[in-house]
Design a protein around this motif. Structure first.
Motif, PDB file in Angstrom:
ATOM      1  N   PHE A  63       0.853  -1.187   0.000  1.00 32.94           N
ATOM      2  CA  PHE A  63       0.000   0.000   0.000  1.00 32.94           C
ATOM      3  C   PHE A  63       0.890   1.237   0.000  1.00 32.94           C
ATOM      4  O   PHE A  63       1.817   1.343   0.799  1.00 32.94           O
ATOM      5  CB  PHE A  63      -0.894   0.001   1.244  1.00 32.94           C
ATOM      6  N   LEU A  64       0.598   2.180  -0.896  1.00 30.30           N
ATOM      7  CA  LEU A  64       1.326   3.444  -0.965  1.00 30.30           C
ATOM      8  C   LEU A  64       0.333   4.590  -0.948  1.00 30.30           C
ATOM      9  O   LEU A  64      -0.623   4.595  -1.733  1.00 30.30           O
ATOM     10  CB  LEU A  64       2.133   3.540  -2.260  1.00 30.30           C
ATOM     11  N   SER A  65       0.567   5.553  -0.077  1.00 33.22           N
ATOM     12  CA  SER A  65      -0.252   6.755  -0.122  1.00 33.22           C
ATOM     13  C   SER A  65       0.059   7.479  -1.431  1.00 33.22           C
ATOM     14  O   SER A  65       1.075   7.208  -2.079  1.00 33.22           O
ATOM     15  CB  SER A  65       0.062   7.664   1.069  1.00 33.22           C
ATOM     16  N   GLU A  66      -0.793   8.415  -1.815  1.00 30.71           N
ATOM     17  CA  GLU A  66      -0.542   9.150  -3.054  1.00 30.71           C
ATOM     18  C   GLU A  66       0.772   9.916  -2.986  1.00 30.71           C
ATOM     19  O   GLU A  66       1.504   9.989  -3.961  1.00 30.71           O
ATOM     20  CB  GLU A  66      -1.704  10.085  -3.373  1.00 30.71           C
ATOM     21  N   LEU A  67       1.073  10.492  -1.821  1.00 30.39           N
ATOM     22  CA  LEU A  67       2.318  11.239  -1.667  1.00 30.39           C
ATOM     23  C   LEU A  67       3.538  10.325  -1.791  1.00 30.39           C
ATOM     24  O   LEU A  67       4.488  10.645  -2.509  1.00 30.39           O
ATOM     25  CB  LEU A  67       2.343  11.973  -0.318  1.00 30.39           C
ATOM     26  N   CYS A  69       3.686   7.422  -3.263  1.00 31.93           N
ATOM     27  CA  CYS A  69       3.713   6.928  -4.637  1.00 31.93           C
ATOM     28  C   CYS A  69       4.287   7.995  -5.573  1.00 31.93           C
ATOM     29  O   CYS A  69       5.144   7.706  -6.404  1.00 31.93           O
ATOM     30  CB  CYS A  69       2.305   6.532  -5.061  1.00 31.93           C
ATOM     31  N   ASP A  70       3.839   9.227  -5.411  1.00 31.26           N
ATOM     32  CA  ASP A  70       4.322  10.330  -6.235  1.00 31.26           C
ATOM     33  C   ASP A  70       5.824  10.539  -6.034  1.00 31.26           C
ATOM     34  O   ASP A  70       6.554  10.756  -6.998  1.00 31.26           O
ATOM     35  CB  ASP A  70       3.543  11.603  -5.918  1.00 31.26           C
ATOM     36  N   ASN A  71       6.292  10.446  -4.800  1.00 32.09           N
ATOM     37  CA  ASN A  71       7.724  10.588  -4.520  1.00 32.09           C
ATOM     38  C   ASN A  71       8.533   9.480  -5.173  1.00 32.09           C
ATOM     39  O   ASN A  71       9.602   9.732  -5.738  1.00 32.09           O
ATOM     40  CB  ASN A  71       7.986  10.620  -3.017  1.00 32.09           C
ATOM     41  N   ALA A  72       8.048   8.248  -5.098  1.00 29.94           N
ATOM     42  CA  ALA A  72       8.755   7.119  -5.712  1.00 29.94           C
ATOM     43  C   ALA A  72       8.772   7.259  -7.238  1.00 29.94           C
ATOM     44  O   ALA A  72       9.795   6.982  -7.882  1.00 29.94           O
ATOM     45  CB  ALA A  72       8.110   5.804  -5.299  1.00 29.94           C
ATOM     46  N   LEU A  73       7.665   7.683  -7.814  1.00 29.12           N
ATOM     47  CA  LEU A  73       7.605   7.886  -9.260  1.00 29.12           C
ATOM     48  C   LEU A  73       8.510   9.044  -9.688  1.00 29.12           C
ATOM     49  O   LEU A  73       9.170   8.967 -10.731  1.00 29.12           O
ATOM     50  CB  LEU A  73       6.169   8.125  -9.704  1.00 29.12           C
ATOM     51  N   ASP A  74       8.558  10.102  -8.879  1.00 24.64           N
ATOM     52  CA  ASP A  74       9.440  11.235  -9.191  1.00 24.64           C
ATOM     53  C   ASP A  74      10.904  10.815  -9.194  1.00 24.64           C
ATOM     54  O   ASP A  74      11.697  11.305 -10.003  1.00 24.64           O
ATOM     55  CB  ASP A  74       9.226  12.381  -8.213  1.00 24.64           C
ATOM     56  N   TRP A  75      11.284   9.917  -8.278  1.00 22.08           N
ATOM     57  CA  TRP A  75      12.659   9.426  -8.281  1.00 22.08           C
ATOM     58  C   TRP A  75      12.945   8.669  -9.576  1.00 22.08           C
ATOM     59  O   TRP A  75      14.016   8.819 -10.166  1.00 22.08           O
ATOM     60  CB  TRP A  75      12.927   8.545  -7.062  1.00 22.08           C
ATOM     61  N   LEU A  76      11.984   7.884 -10.048  1.00 21.19           N
ATOM     62  CA  LEU A  76      12.181   7.160 -11.304  1.00 21.19           C
ATOM     63  C   LEU A  76      12.236   8.114 -12.496  1.00 21.19           C
ATOM     64  O   LEU A  76      12.888   7.813 -13.497  1.00 21.19           O
ATOM     65  CB  LEU A  76      11.092   6.103 -11.491  1.00 21.19           C
ATOM     66  N   ILE A  77      11.594   9.266 -12.377  1.00 22.59           N
ATOM     67  CA  ILE A  77      11.731  10.304 -13.406  1.00 22.59           C
ATOM     68  C   ILE A  77      13.154  10.849 -13.382  1.00 22.59           C
ATOM     69  O   ILE A  77      13.796  11.018 -14.420  1.00 22.59           O
ATOM     70  CB  ILE A  77      10.708  11.440 -13.192  1.00 22.59           C
ATOM     71  N   GLN A  78      13.663  11.117 -12.194  1.00 19.00           N
ATOM     72  CA  GLN A  78      14.998  11.711 -12.078  1.00 19.00           C
ATOM     73  C   GLN A  78      16.109  10.785 -12.559  1.00 19.00           C
ATOM     74  O   GLN A  78      17.124  11.261 -13.058  1.00 19.00           O
ATOM     75  CB  GLN A  78      15.253  12.158 -10.646  1.00 19.00           C
ATOM     76  N   VAL A  79      15.928   9.488 -12.420  1.00 17.79           N
ATOM     77  CA  VAL A  79      16.959   8.562 -12.918  1.00 17.79           C
ATOM     78  C   VAL A  79      16.743   8.205 -14.383  1.00 17.79           C
ATOM     79  O   VAL A  79      17.540   7.480 -14.962  1.00 17.79           O
ATOM     80  CB  VAL A  79      17.077   7.285 -12.053  1.00 17.79           C
ATOM     81  N   GLY A  80      15.666   8.702 -14.976  1.00 17.39           N
ATOM     82  CA  GLY A  80      15.469   8.556 -16.416  1.00 17.39           C
ATOM     83  C   GLY A  80      14.618   7.394 -16.873  1.00 17.39           C
ATOM     84  O   GLY A  80      14.595   7.077 -18.058  1.00 17.39           O
TER      85      GLY A  80
END
Length: 134
Positions: A63-67, A69-80
């Motif tokens: 289970f991931l809260s929206e925040l 989840c958004d933080n984890a997805l943002d990290w995957l954006i930063q690593v490309g």
């Protein structure tokens, strides 16, 4: 009108360190390979990944809260690995794979990610903590 003759698109060549960092970030992330497989076909919204939907869709390991989840997805954006979807109105709450993400999705197609080692988790945590805000 004659048909346009375009050369075949070139694949991006990434430094090995970039690929390793992206792969390490993926295996340390709270997401499952099913998320990348789905993103190969279409963009996926945050609502489909966060909270109980992520578990139901087999996109997340827990289970991931929206925040979170958004933080984890943002990290995957930063690593490309990922990028935000954009429409005519601007940035949306949906995500897509980058060419590097496509490469990793193909590598792990129909497989599970390996369990991250302590070293993988430590390197990923240090990279996230020391990242520059630009």
């Amino acid at each position: 009108m004659p048909a346009a003759n375009y050369p075949t698109p070139k694949t991006f060549a990434y430094p090995q360190t970039t690929v390793e960092r992206a792969e390490r970030s993926l295996i340390c992330s709270p997401f499952n390979p099913a998320l990348l497989a789905a993103m190969q076909q279409k963009s996926i919204s945050l609502g489909a990944i966060a909270q109980n939907n992520g578990i139901k869709n087999n996109y997340s390991k827990r289970f991931l809260s929206e925040l979170a989840c958004d933080n984890a997805l943002d990290w995957l954006i930063q690593v490309g690995v990922l990028r935000r979807e954009v429409d005519g109105q601007g940035i949306t709450d949906s995500y897509r794979l980058t060419p590097l993400g496509q490469k990793l999705a193909e590598k792990y197609q129909n497989q599970t990610w390996p369990n991250p080692s302590f070293s993988d988790r430590l390197q990923n945590a240090i990279a996230r903590w020391l990242r520059l805000p630009f």
